[in-house]
Scaffold this active site. Structure first.
Site, PDB file in Angstrom:
ATOM      1  CB  CYS A 291      -3.054   4.044   9.257  1.00 18.52           C
ATOM      2  SG  CYS A 291      -2.949   2.974   7.859  1.00 18.52           S
TER       3      CYS A 291
ATOM      4  CG  ASN B 229      -0.261  -0.156   2.497  1.00 19.10           C
ATOM      5  OD1 ASN B 229       0.438  -1.127   2.727  1.00 19.10           O
ATOM      6  ND2 ASN B 229      -0.416   0.820   3.371  1.00 19.10           N
TER       7      ASN B 229
HETATM    8  N1  PLP Z   1      -4.686  -3.474   4.171  1.00 21.39           N
HETATM    9  C1  PLP Z   1      -4.191  -2.633   3.247  1.00 21.39           C
HETATM   10  C2  PLP Z   1      -3.129  -3.112   2.309  1.00 21.39           C
HETATM   11  C3  PLP Z   1      -4.683  -1.321   3.158  1.00 21.39           C
HETATM   12  O1  PLP Z   1      -4.178  -0.477   2.239  1.00 21.39           O
HETATM   13  C4  PLP Z   1      -5.692  -0.905   4.061  1.00 21.39           C
HETATM   14  C5  PLP Z   1      -6.230   0.480   4.034  1.00 21.39           C
HETATM   15  O2  PLP Z   1      -5.547   1.444   4.020  1.00 21.39           O
HETATM   16  C6  PLP Z   1      -6.158  -1.825   5.018  1.00 21.39           C
HETATM   17  C7  PLP Z   1      -5.640  -3.100   5.030  1.00 21.39           C
HETATM   18  C8  PLP Z   1      -7.195  -1.437   6.040  1.00 21.39           C
HETATM   19  O3  PLP Z   1      -8.438  -1.323   5.447  1.00 21.39           O
HETATM   20  P1  PLP Z   1      -9.714  -0.831   6.282  1.00 21.39           P
HETATM   21  O4  PLP Z   1      -9.390   0.535   6.751  1.00 21.39           O
HETATM   22  O5  PLP Z   1     -10.823  -0.913   5.290  1.00 21.39           O
HETATM   23  O6  PLP Z   1      -9.941  -1.778   7.396  1.00 21.39           O
END
Ligand code: PLP
Length: 393
Positions: free
Chosen positions: A336, A151
């Protein structure tokens, strides 16, 4: 409104079509799908159809999915599979271990901390080190978790190859009489819009999906669970979602997710082409800045809409604020981890220096971008980089 949005890896807008598909399930068709009367049973049928549509997108069946409140929850649920392995083990056998890629999202890494875990290393482009995986894949490993695409860097992992390594290991274990499961989980939050996904072809046992990254509603996700994989019920109550996750179903959310996927379907290669072209325009513009940009990630195995870049020596936080003043929105690292104010563990893992990490921007393109606003964004980012350079020189 003048705004140039370059953070599609964090959130995507819900289109009119998706919204229109969802609205009836919050208004005239508001019924609880578990209620016994006809209008409610119709809602149940629509919910099941939506689940089937979501599942079809990855070559699965509706019954193979658990709808969750997003990817974080789906990742949490995936890890409960390890409890079954713990139960299946004979008493004094070694405690099962988990292997996770060191660049995983916090919702995977933090989860792993509840178990005995070890990280698999990546190379300087963010690609998994397959030799490290092979070395750490000992007989006590119960679960391996590797995301489809990172991400922050957009680096795409070779999941089919990883699945093949696990298959070989399972076979080797069987010959030794070890029957405890060895599962492969992948968080496919990023990349769903651009990569053709089929769970059988990929060879994954558990796959996390995220509606919010593809024009669906936030707080909606799903976990694909292959036949024979046992998870631990973790939200108890009315027994919805096969008893794993109780609570009245998010019907509108699932319908919105299915609609967003339907709108994506079949256009992956055209979209890849479009983004590669836009990213190239952006890169050309950034290359004329007074600080030489360092483009991050893997050139060959990268999501086409990602353009992570570092301007070593500059302060990316200051750049973000300056860009915000000009209504260009992007982020440093993941939204985050950026909000925690800690240096990105992903950028550390690929071996960037402190200066390179400090100067890193995450640019991710999407539905809100076209050639015109990308040219404009490139120009604005370059101007702000030059201004910041002059300030600190
Ligand atoms: N996993 C990945 C690779 C992400 O990019 C994200 C969101 O930023 C998440 C998990 C978390 O997703 P959510 O906020 O919908 O729980």
């Amino acid at each position: 409104m003048f705004m140039i949005y370059l953070d599609h890896a964090a959130a995507t807008p819900v289109s009119e079509k998706v919204l229109s598909a969802m609205i009836p399930f919050m208004t005239e068709s508001f019924f609880n799908p578990s209620s016994p009367y006809l209008p409610a049973t119709k809602v149940r049928a629509k919910y099941e159809t939506a689940k089937n549509q979501i599942a079809n997108f990855i070559g699965a069946k509706g019954n193979d999915l658990v709808i969750t409140s997003g990817a974080t929850e789906a990742n949490f649920l995936a890890f409960t599979s390890v409890n079954d392995v713990i139960r299946a083990r004979v008493e004094n056998a070694p405690k099962p271990r988990i292997l996770v890629l060191e660049t995983e999202h916090a919702s995977v890494l933090e989860n792993a901390k509840n178990y005995d875990f070890e990280v698999i290393r990546v190379d300087k482009t963010g690609l998994i080190d397959l030799n490290d995986l092979k070395q750490k894949l000992t007989d006590d490993v119960a679960l391996v978790s590797v995301s489809l695409a990172n991400n922050e860097l957009g680096t795409i992992q070779p999941l089919a190859e990883i699945a093949e390594i696990l298959r070989g290991k399972r076979f080797e274990r069987l010959k030794k009489g070890i029957t405890a499961p060895l599962l492969l989980h992948s968080d496919a939050s990023q990349g769903l819009a651009l990569i053709d996904l089929n769970v059988a072809r990929l060879g994954v046992d558990l796959l996390t999906l995220n509606a919010a990254k593809i024009g669906g509603p936030k707080g909606v996700g799903a976990l694909y669970v292959a036949h024979g994989v046992r998870l631990k019920p973790y939200i108890n109550g009315g027994g919805q979602e096969r008893g794993l996750r109780s609570g009245t179903e998010n019907v509108a959310g699932a319908i919105g997710f299915a609609k967003a996927l339907e709108l994506l379907n079949g256009h992956q290669s055209a979209k890849r082409k479009k983004y590669l072209h836009l990213v190239e325009i952006l890169k050309q513009e950034l290359k004329s800045a007074k600080v030489e940009p360092l483009f991050l990630g893997n050139k060959k195995h990268q999501l086409a809409n990602f353009c992570p870049v570092s301007f070593p020596g500059l302060d990316a936080e200051r750049l973000i604020f300056a860009l915000e003043d000009r209504e260009v929105y992007l982020s440093t690292g993941a939204a985050c981890s950026a909000s925690k104010g800690e240096p990105s563990h992903v950028l550390r893992a690929i071996g960037l220096t402190d200066d390179e990490i400090k100067g890193s921007l995450r640019i991710s393109l999407g539905i809100l971008n076209d050639e015109e606003n990308i040219r404009e964004a490139g120009k604005i980012i370059r101007e702000e980089v030059d201004r910041e350079y002059e300030r600190t020189k």
